[in-house]
Write a protein that holds these residues in place. Structure first.
Motif, short mmCIF file in Angstrom:
data_model
loop_
_atom_site.label_atom_id
_atom_site.label_comp_id
_atom_site.label_asym_id
_atom_site.label_seq_id
_atom_site.Cartn_x
_atom_site.Cartn_y
_atom_site.Cartn_z
N UNK A 178 0.56 -1.33 -0.39
CA UNK A 178 0.12 0.19 -0.03
C UNK A 178 0.77 1.01 0.08
N UNK A 179 1.42 1.25 0.80
CA UNK A 179 3.06 2.43 0.86
C UNK A 179 3.60 2.68 -0.71
N UNK A 180 4.28 1.53 -0.77
CA UNK A 180 5.25 1.50 -2.47
C UNK A 180 4.06 2.46 -2.73
N UNK A 181 2.71 1.90 -3.81
CA UNK A 181 1.83 2.34 -4.17
C UNK A 181 0.92 4.07 -3.75
N UNK A 182 1.00 4.37 -2.79
CA UNK A 182 0.83 5.62 -2.31
C UNK A 182 1.96 6.75 -3.22
N UNK A 183 2.94 5.79 -2.88
CA UNK A 183 3.75 6.61 -2.75
C UNK A 183 4.24 6.99 -4.65
N UNK A 184 3.58 5.96 -5.64
CA UNK A 184 3.79 5.82 -7.22
C UNK A 184 4.99 5.59 -7.31
N UNK A 185 5.84 4.46 -6.46
CA UNK A 185 6.90 3.66 -6.74
C UNK A 185 6.26 2.75 -7.18
N UNK A 186 5.74 2.70 -7.74
CA UNK A 186 5.55 0.35 -8.21
C UNK A 186 5.33 1.07 -9.47
N UNK A 187 6.47 -0.21 -10.14
CA UNK A 187 6.32 -0.02 -11.74
C UNK A 187 5.53 -1.19 -11.84
N UNK A 188 5.99 -2.40 -11.20
CA UNK A 188 4.98 -3.57 -11.77
C UNK A 188 3.92 -3.90 -10.98
N UNK A 189 2.40 -4.60 -11.26
CA UNK A 189 2.83 -4.68 -9.66
C UNK A 189 0.75 -5.72 -10.86
N UNK A 190 1.64 -7.97 -10.41
CA UNK A 190 0.41 -8.33 -11.18
C UNK A 190 0.02 -8.89 -10.08
N UNK A 191 -1.21 -9.58 -10.62
CA UNK A 191 -2.05 -11.08 -10.47
C UNK A 191 -1.68 -11.80 -10.20
N UNK A 192 -2.57 -13.46 -9.48
CA UNK A 192 -2.85 -14.25 -10.54
C UNK A 192 -4.24 -14.63 -10.18
N UNK A 193 -5.27 -15.50 -10.97
CA UNK A 193 -6.69 -15.03 -10.66
C UNK A 193 -6.50 -17.27 -11.55
N UNK A 194 -7.32 -17.84 -10.60
CA UNK A 194 -8.04 -19.26 -10.63
C UNK A 194 -9.74 -18.75 -10.21
N UNK A 195 -10.17 -19.33 -11.50
CA UNK A 195 -10.74 -19.18 -11.12
C UNK A 195 -12.59 -17.67 -11.06
N UNK A 196 -11.58 -16.65 -10.96
CA UNK A 196 -12.14 -15.48 -10.80
C UNK A 196 -11.63 -15.06 -9.15
N UNK A 197 -10.87 -15.93 -8.36
CA UNK A 197 -10.19 -15.25 -7.26
C UNK A 197 -8.66 -15.04 -7.37
#
Length: 176
Positions: A41-60
């Motif tokens: 959350x802090x990295x995202x709030x600071x604008x320091x995210x370069x890549x953020x990926x999720x894995x979904x299985x069955x929409x979860x």
């Protein structure tokens, strides 16, 4: 695992699901701390995210990986760099290649963005499979220096810098 995981960019509405996965993945592991969800959350709030990926299985959402901007100098010049932290997979689905797929997809995105080097602080038996090297990490001065501090050149043909300095995003310094 009945469905193959779908790897996609994280969206704002995934925040709570990402928190849940990270907290569950790190609960009772005996390493790390329970601050990983707050770190994301802090990295995202600071604008320091370069890549953020999720894995979904069955929409979860069952997995997440984050690469954040780093301040790196190599051989006296700035070098475009990213730090991998954290990677998390929902308990019960660990050991099925989801974390591996997230990391590899993230590294591909970093290459597309033109990042030159990536660092990780992690298990020396796990991360070398992706190309991370404790020997390369040891060439950089860092508050995280040690046997678990590893680096990899994202262009496998690029020469290794002789030395330098590697600082993670400011959010890492605010962790307890």
């Amino acid at each position: 695992m009945s469905d193959a995981p779908v790897i996609r960019p994280a969206r704002a509405e995934d925040g709570d699901a990402i928190d849940t996965v990270i907290r569950a993945a790190f609960a009772g592991t005996g390493f790390g701390h329970q601050g990983e969800a707050e770190l994301v959350r802090m990295i995202e709030a600071d604008g320091d995210t370069l890549v953020s990926l999720v894995a979904e299985v069955g929409g979860e959402v069952v997995g997440h990986v984050l690469f954040s901007r780093m301040d790196v100098e190599a051989d006296g010049a700035p070098l475009s760099a990213a730090g991998l932290a954290p990677v998390a997979v929902k308990p019960g689905l660990q050991g099925q290649g989801i974390g591996d797929a997230l990391i590899r997809a993230g590294l591909d995105r970093l290459r597309e963005q033109g990042a030159a080097i990536s660092f990780v602080l992690g298990h020396e038996a796990y991360y070398p499979r992706f190309g991370y090297s404790p020997e390369l990490g040891a060439r950089f001065a860092s508050p995280f220096a040690g046997p678990h501090f590893m680096a990899m050149m994202l262009d496998k043909e690029a020469a290794w810098p002789l030395g330098g300095r590697a600082d993670y995003a400011p959010a890492f310094g605010r962790m307890g």
